[in-house]
Design a protein around this motif. Structure first.
Motif, PDB file in Angstrom:
ATOM      1  N   ASN A  15       3.790   1.282  36.311  1.00 17.74           N
ATOM      2  CA  ASN A  15       2.751   0.310  36.390  1.00 17.74           C
ATOM      3  C   ASN A  15       1.768   0.729  37.228  1.00 17.74           C
ATOM      4  O   ASN A  15       0.436   0.547  37.241  1.00 17.74           O
ATOM      5  N   ARG A  21      -5.566  -0.974  31.165  1.00 14.48           N
ATOM      6  CA  ARG A  21      -5.105  -0.841  29.880  1.00 14.48           C
ATOM      7  C   ARG A  21      -5.392   0.497  29.132  1.00 14.48           C
ATOM      8  O   ARG A  21      -6.668   0.471  29.010  1.00 14.48           O
ATOM      9  N   LYS A 152       3.610  -3.187  32.112  1.00 12.42           N
ATOM     10  CA  LYS A 152       2.945  -4.098  32.332  1.00 12.42           C
ATOM     11  C   LYS A 152       1.951  -4.174  31.328  1.00 12.42           C
ATOM     12  O   LYS A 152       1.334  -5.578  30.938  1.00 12.42           O
ATOM     13  N   HIS A 153       1.413  -3.186  30.421  1.00 13.29           N
ATOM     14  CA  HIS A 153       0.606  -3.268  29.650  1.00 13.29           C
ATOM     15  C   HIS A 153       0.899  -3.192  28.222  1.00 13.29           C
ATOM     16  O   HIS A 153       0.255  -3.432  27.218  1.00 13.29           O
ATOM     17  N   ASP A 303       2.636 -11.155  27.720  1.00  9.81           N
ATOM     18  CA  ASP A 303       2.574 -10.608  29.062  1.00  9.81           C
ATOM     19  C   ASP A 303       2.355 -11.363  30.032  1.00  9.81           C
ATOM     20  O   ASP A 303       3.069 -11.414  31.294  1.00  9.81           O
ATOM     21  N   LYS A 304       1.891 -12.718  29.802  1.00  7.76           N
ATOM     22  CA  LYS A 304       1.439 -13.702  30.626  1.00  7.76           C
ATOM     23  C   LYS A 304       2.744 -14.495  31.033  1.00  7.76           C
ATOM     24  O   LYS A 304       3.199 -15.054  32.089  1.00  7.76           O
ATOM     25  N   HIS A 306       5.660 -13.450  30.452  1.00 11.59           N
ATOM     26  CA  HIS A 306       6.651 -12.420  31.179  1.00 11.59           C
ATOM     27  C   HIS A 306       8.186 -12.610  30.166  1.00 11.59           C
ATOM     28  O   HIS A 306       9.268 -12.519  30.851  1.00 11.59           O
ATOM     29  N   GLU A 359      11.081  -2.215  25.759  1.00 10.99           N
ATOM     30  CA  GLU A 359      11.812  -2.487  26.943  1.00 10.99           C
ATOM     31  C   GLU A 359      13.292  -2.540  26.931  1.00 10.99           C
ATOM     32  O   GLU A 359      14.173  -2.754  27.895  1.00 10.99           O
ATOM     33  N   ARG A 425      12.293 -10.410  33.556  1.00 16.33           N
ATOM     34  CA  ARG A 425      10.914 -10.894  33.447  1.00 16.33           C
ATOM     35  C   ARG A 425      10.197 -10.290  34.706  1.00 16.33           C
ATOM     36  O   ARG A 425       8.823 -10.231  34.591  1.00 16.33           O
ATOM     37  N   GLN A 426      10.768  -9.879  35.768  1.00 17.43           N
ATOM     38  CA  GLN A 426       9.937  -9.227  36.874  1.00 17.43           C
ATOM     39  C   GLN A 426       9.273  -7.816  36.842  1.00 17.43           C
ATOM     40  O   GLN A 426       8.329  -7.544  37.175  1.00 17.43           O
ATOM     41  N   LYS A 427       9.939  -7.327  35.560  1.00 20.79           N
ATOM     42  CA  LYS A 427       9.426  -6.172  35.126  1.00 20.79           C
ATOM     43  C   LYS A 427       8.516  -5.963  34.004  1.00 20.79           C
ATOM     44  O   LYS A 427       7.854  -4.846  33.477  1.00 20.79           O
ATOM     45  N   ILE A 428       8.219  -7.031  33.655  1.00 21.69           N
ATOM     46  CA  ILE A 428       7.213  -7.156  32.319  1.00 21.69           C
ATOM     47  C   ILE A 428       5.882  -7.695  33.105  1.00 21.69           C
ATOM     48  O   ILE A 428       5.705  -8.466  33.812  1.00 21.69           O
TER      49      ILE A 428
END
Length: 428
Positions: A15, A21, A152-153, A303-304, A306, A359, A425-428
């Motif tokens: 990230n 992006r 994250k993208h 993405d939003k 997560h 993932e 979810r913290q890694k997404i």
């Protein structure tokens, strides 16, 4: 697992390394998917059944299932072997580019060969050869998303990929339907699909311009290396297999209907040839338009949120509602309702499920091999769908009614499996 990095070589992107992006990766993979999937489904779902019906009309359902069964075995092996070889490829063109270009050329050659065969045994053999070439495109193309897109993208980039995938998923059938009618027009259609596939790998490769992989460390061929690169993952793979089987079951629910769509319209809805051509086009257009709308929005939303699994489960519910609808009436419009509702579900599914797949990979160093295995949920379901449908039709003595409730149940089961995936979810 963290990305592996040595001097001059890195197998994935973090990230922090990618603040913007990488839109071009989405565009490249989306175009690549459009140009392999569209022609494949144009033949598999429309022109192959038409060719089989011409050659062996009395055993058409059984022959389609036979071809599908043989192809499933070959596709399984091709995904693993070609994916593993791609992960180990060291060249100035990168790890993935040589395979997607060669696969595109081979797909044209084998489809042109398939175009002229007139016996069932030869159809099975040539279709299996085509599966090898096609899967040389699929797994390496998907690996671009793992290699070159930060976590994250991935929802957003997967949505761009899904945009092309959806057009191919349903647009290929619309295009294929235009060649229904005479044996000569069916043969023309198959050849057209071959030339379109020829463009897939080269166009994606030119857009991506994959970095050279010559700096990647050489690997000695040992038993441990073989286990890591050429068999199904054995460690840290719980989420991987939940995603694999959930995806395969959901896709089987839709492909069982799509693969037998022509026969459903003729033998269940009882439309003539003109009506079949009209409704194949209308249904495919509905599926495509609704799926496109949802595929554009679903990835960024995930993405939003997560989360990947919640949108995928919701998609499975929509698919179940859509596929069961024609069980309530044989009126032609019931298939349009199926196209509308199932299309909404599949649009969400295509966009978000691919991000979920990235993932759950056990090891970035074997991304193409593992994505190739996960892609068996796509190519495998294209094969399993007709097998499931044929079994239902055969057991019901030619009735197509049972396909609809069975496929609805399959979609829900697949969605439930996805809910059991553990996501950070913290890694997404």
């Amino acid at each position: 697992m963290t990305n592996k990095q040595v001097e001059g070589w890195q197998d994935s992107v973090t990230n922090a390394q990618q603040p913007k992006r990488p839109i071009k990766i989405g565009v490249a993979t989306g175009i690549g998917a459009l140009l392999w999937l569209g022609p494949y489904l144009g033949v598999n779902a429309v022109l192959l059944p038409a060719k089989v019906q011409e050659i062996v009309p009395a055993q058409k359902a059984q022959v389609v299932a036979l071809i599908a069964s043989a192809a499933m075995i070959v596709a399984t092996l091709a995904n693993i072997i070609i994916g593993g070889c791609s992960d180990l490829t060291r060249s100035k063109w990168g790890r993935r580019t040589p395979w997607i270009v060669l696969g595109s050329i081979g797909s044209l050659i084998t489809l042109a060969w398939f175009d002229f065969v007139q016996t069932v045994p030869l159809m099975v053999i040539v279709w299996c050869c085509y599966q090898v070439c096609l899967n040389a495109i699929v797994a390496p193309l998907l690996a671009f998303l793992q290699d070159l897109v930060a976590p994250k993208h991935r929802g957003t980039i997967s949505s761009i990929y899904a945009f092309g995938y959806v057009i191919g998923q349903y647009g290929g059938q619309v295009l294929g339907a235009q060649f229904l009618g005479t044996p000569a027009s069916v043969r023309t259609g198959i050849l057209v699909m071959g030339f379109l596939t020829l463009l897939s790998g080269p166009i994606a490769a030119v857009i991506v311009r994959e970095p050279a992989s010559l700096a990647m460390p050489k690997r000695r061929f040992t038993f441990q290396m073989f286990l890591q690169n050429f068999i199904f993952p054995l460690h840290n793979a719980r989420n991987f297999y939940l995603a694999l089987f959930g995806k395969m079951i959901i896709n089987t629910a839709t492909t069982a209907i799509m693969g037998y769509q022509l026969y459903i319209l003729s033998d269940y809805i009882r439309l003539n040839v003109a009506g079949q051509q009209k409704y194949v086009s209308l249904i495919s257009m509905l599926l495509m338009v609704t799926a496109i709308i949802m595929s554009i929005t679903a990835g960024p939303v995930s993405d939003k949120m997560h989360s990947r699994k919640i949108p995928v489960f919701f998609a499975a519910v929509l698919v179940a509602v859509g596929v069961i609808f024609p069980a309530f009436t044989r009126a032609p419009w019931s298939m349009l309702v199926y196209g509308l509702i199932a299309g909404l579900g599949m649009g969400i599914f295509f966009a978000v499920d691919q991000a979920l797949n990235l993932e759950v990979l056990p090891n970035p160093q074997t991304a193409a091999k593992d994505l190739g295995i996960l892609n068996l949920a796509n190519t495998g379901s294209q094969i399993l769908g007709p097998i499931v449908a044929a079994a239902i039709v055969t057991a019901a003595h030619g009735s197509y009614f049972g396909i609809f409730p069975t496929c609805a149940a399959l979609a829900l089961i697949g969605g439930i499996l996805i809910l059991f995936v553990h996501e950070d979810r913290q890694k997404i």
